[in-house]
Write a protein that holds these residues in place. Structure first.
Motif, mmCIF file in Angstrom:
data_model
loop_
_atom_site.group_PDB
_atom_site.id
_atom_site.type_symbol
_atom_site.label_atom_id
_atom_site.label_comp_id
_atom_site.label_asym_id
_atom_site.label_seq_id
_atom_site.Cartn_x
_atom_site.Cartn_y
_atom_site.Cartn_z
ATOM 1 N N GLN A 152 -1.986 -7.659 0.091
ATOM 2 C CA GLN A 152 -2.643 -6.381 0.338
ATOM 3 C C GLN A 152 -2.038 -5.950 0.727
ATOM 4 N N VAL A 153 -1.275 -3.960 0.114
ATOM 5 C CA VAL A 153 -0.197 -3.409 1.395
ATOM 6 C C VAL A 153 -0.857 -2.120 1.116
ATOM 7 N N GLU A 154 -0.660 -1.718 2.379
ATOM 8 C CA GLU A 154 -1.088 -0.444 2.622
ATOM 9 C C GLU A 154 -0.715 1.026 1.804
ATOM 10 N N ILE A 155 -1.328 1.440 1.221
ATOM 11 C CA ILE A 155 -0.652 3.033 0.279
ATOM 12 C C ILE A 155 -0.508 3.575 1.974
ATOM 13 N N PRO A 156 0.355 4.541 1.783
ATOM 14 C CA PRO A 156 1.370 5.032 2.784
ATOM 15 C C PRO A 156 -0.093 6.689 2.394
ATOM 16 N N LYS A 157 -0.317 6.841 4.695
ATOM 17 C CA LYS A 157 -1.185 7.613 4.851
ATOM 18 C C LYS A 157 -0.374 9.007 4.617
ATOM 19 N N ASP A 158 0.436 8.903 3.951
ATOM 20 C CA ASP A 158 1.176 10.935 4.328
ATOM 21 C C ASP A 158 1.588 10.714 2.571
ATOM 22 N N ILE A 159 1.013 10.546 1.618
ATOM 23 C CA ILE A 159 1.393 10.262 0.578
ATOM 24 C C ILE A 159 0.600 11.516 0.073
ATOM 25 N N THR A 160 -0.370 11.862 0.099
ATOM 26 C CA THR A 160 -0.987 12.832 -0.112
ATOM 27 C C THR A 160 0.215 14.802 0.193
ATOM 28 N N ASP A 161 0.993 13.924 0.872
ATOM 29 C CA ASP A 161 2.011 15.199 1.459
ATOM 30 C C ASP A 161 3.302 15.098 0.767
ATOM 31 N N MET A 162 3.437 13.574 -0.073
ATOM 32 C CA MET A 162 4.769 14.277 -1.211
ATOM 33 C C MET A 162 4.306 14.471 -2.619
ATOM 34 N N ALA A 163 6.124 14.868 -2.373
ATOM 35 C CA ALA A 163 6.148 15.164 -4.510
ATOM 36 C C ALA A 163 5.725 14.191 -4.880
ATOM 37 N N GLY A 164 5.156 14.021 -5.943
ATOM 38 C CA GLY A 164 5.295 13.358 -6.990
ATOM 39 C C GLY A 164 6.523 12.258 -7.261
ATOM 40 N N THR A 165 6.989 12.165 -7.440
ATOM 41 C CA THR A 165 7.811 11.456 -7.785
ATOM 42 C C THR A 165 8.975 10.665 -6.340
ATOM 43 N N ASP A 166 8.505 11.245 -5.020
ATOM 44 C CA ASP A 166 8.772 10.562 -4.520
ATOM 45 C C ASP A 166 8.124 9.632 -3.737
ATOM 46 N N GLY A 167 6.619 9.648 -4.404
ATOM 47 C CA GLY A 167 5.429 9.397 -4.253
ATOM 48 C C GLY A 167 5.148 7.939 -4.665
ATOM 49 N N VAL A 168 5.542 7.755 -6.399
ATOM 50 C CA VAL A 168 5.780 6.957 -7.111
ATOM 51 C C VAL A 168 6.755 5.564 -6.765
ATOM 52 N N THR A 169 8.228 6.733 -6.423
ATOM 53 C CA THR A 169 9.336 6.169 -5.663
ATOM 54 C C THR A 169 8.984 4.822 -4.311
ATOM 55 N N THR A 170 8.289 5.695 -4.005
ATOM 56 C CA THR A 170 7.844 5.173 -2.694
ATOM 57 C C THR A 170 6.532 3.876 -2.409
ATOM 58 N N LEU A 171 5.910 3.583 -3.482
ATOM 59 C CA LEU A 171 4.656 2.808 -3.950
ATOM 60 C C LEU A 171 5.407 1.577 -4.741
ATOM 61 N N LYS A 172 6.256 2.211 -5.570
ATOM 62 C CA LYS A 172 6.719 0.872 -5.857
ATOM 63 C C LYS A 172 8.126 0.147 -5.313
ATOM 64 N N THR A 173 8.562 1.141 -4.672
ATOM 65 C CA THR A 173 9.465 0.473 -3.071
ATOM 66 C C THR A 173 8.717 -0.540 -2.062
ATOM 67 N N LEU A 174 7.321 -0.271 -2.389
ATOM 68 C CA LEU A 174 6.776 -1.836 -1.608
ATOM 69 C C LEU A 174 6.064 -2.330 -2.411
ATOM 70 N N GLY A 175 6.088 -2.480 -3.451
ATOM 71 C CA GLY A 175 6.123 -3.560 -4.581
ATOM 72 C C GLY A 175 5.439 -3.495 -5.162
ATOM 73 N N PHE A 176 4.576 -1.885 -5.646
ATOM 74 C CA PHE A 176 3.407 -1.937 -6.219
ATOM 75 C C PHE A 176 3.744 -1.663 -7.877
ATOM 76 N N ARG A 177 3.854 -2.277 -9.026
ATOM 77 C CA ARG A 177 4.483 -2.149 -10.381
ATOM 78 C C ARG A 177 3.607 -2.070 -10.884
ATOM 79 N N HIS A 178 2.067 -1.131 -10.829
ATOM 80 C CA HIS A 178 1.763 -0.831 -12.164
ATOM 81 C C HIS A 178 1.464 0.847 -11.736
ATOM 82 N N VAL A 179 2.160 1.202 -11.927
ATOM 83 C CA VAL A 179 2.388 2.576 -11.305
ATOM 84 C C VAL A 179 2.318 4.117 -12.295
ATOM 85 N N THR A 180 1.700 4.001 -12.632
ATOM 86 C CA THR A 180 1.498 5.399 -13.537
ATOM 87 C C THR A 180 1.146 7.057 -13.104
#
Length: 228
Positions: free
Chosen positions: A114-142
């Motif tokens: 179980q990995v925490e979704i970043p608390k500041d993700i709604t302050d990010m640009a879309g591309t930055d947020g997707v990259t951050t989630l994939k870096t955390l290990g989430f593979r199924h991000v659309t």
């Protein structure tokens, strides 16, 4: 009584005899050291490491215990592998090891972390947020788009079809949808006077405080009478 042949040889060739004694003594010391090392290192008390890769952890443990070997377990997570399967071992299969040496088994986790979704993700640009989630290990991000005033910013995050708050923990194999604003909603400035504005302007014109003038381009402007 005849003399000892070695004593006779030593009397005739003292230097050579002493040299031979040194050589014999050195050989004896080396042999004694070899025997001692063999005893202290338990030489010969070894076995071949069995191959337990791609077996379930319980099966791998049974095989090692039957071979008289101990083990330690480390874990990783890779959703391409079955849960609980041994993905690697050290030393490798076929290696000769002493019975006292434990075999390190690397096991695929039984459950995804179980990995925490970043608390500041709604302050990010879309591309930055997707990259951050994939870096955390989430593979199924659309991504999808939603109406918003701000274009390109993340408006919401859904995990397995449910909108979640930033900071929520989710399994690494979750299906995540990042909703990005399309900027289609026009920003409306707040007018504190609202519908009363026209009435107030009319009253100020009638009182002579303001007047309407026409500039050189034909545009009408409201200005204080004192500044005309």
């Amino acid at each position: 009584m005849s003399k000892n042949p070695f004593i006779s040889f030593k009397e005739k060739h003292p230097v050579l005899a002493n040299f031979l004694l040194v050589i014999i003594t050195l050989i004896a010391c080396l042999y004694a050291g070899y025997i001692s090392l063999d005893i202290f290192t338990d030489h010969g008390n070894q076995t071949k490491v069995p191959d337990v890769r791609w077996k379930l952890i319980d099966q791998a443990i049974d095989i090692l215990e039957d071979a008289g070997l101990s083990y330690t377990i480390d874990s990783i997570y890779n959703e391409d592998y079955a849960p609980g399967v041994v993905t690697d071992q050290s030393p490798n299969a076929g290696s000769s090891v002493k019975f006292a040496r434990p075999i390190l088994l690397t096991m695929n986790c039984l459950y995804p972390p179980q990995v925490e979704i970043p608390k500041d993700i709604t302050d990010m640009a879309g591309t930055d947020g997707v990259t951050t989630l994939k870096t955390l290990g989430f593979r199924h991000v659309t991504t999808d788009t939603v109406p918003s005033e701000m274009q390109g910013l993340i408006m919401a995050v859904k995990v397995n079809g449910r909108t979640v708050a930033a900071g929520t923990k989710a399994a690494l194999n979750s299906k995540i949808v990042v909703s990005i604003g399309d900027g289609s909603i026009e920003t409306v400035e707040f007018d504190p006077l609202g519908s009363e504005r026209d009435t107030i302007i009319k009253e100020k014109i009638e009182s002579g405080e303001f007047e309407v003038i026409v500039d050189s381009l034909g545009n009408k402007r409201l200005v204080p009478r004192s500044k005309r």
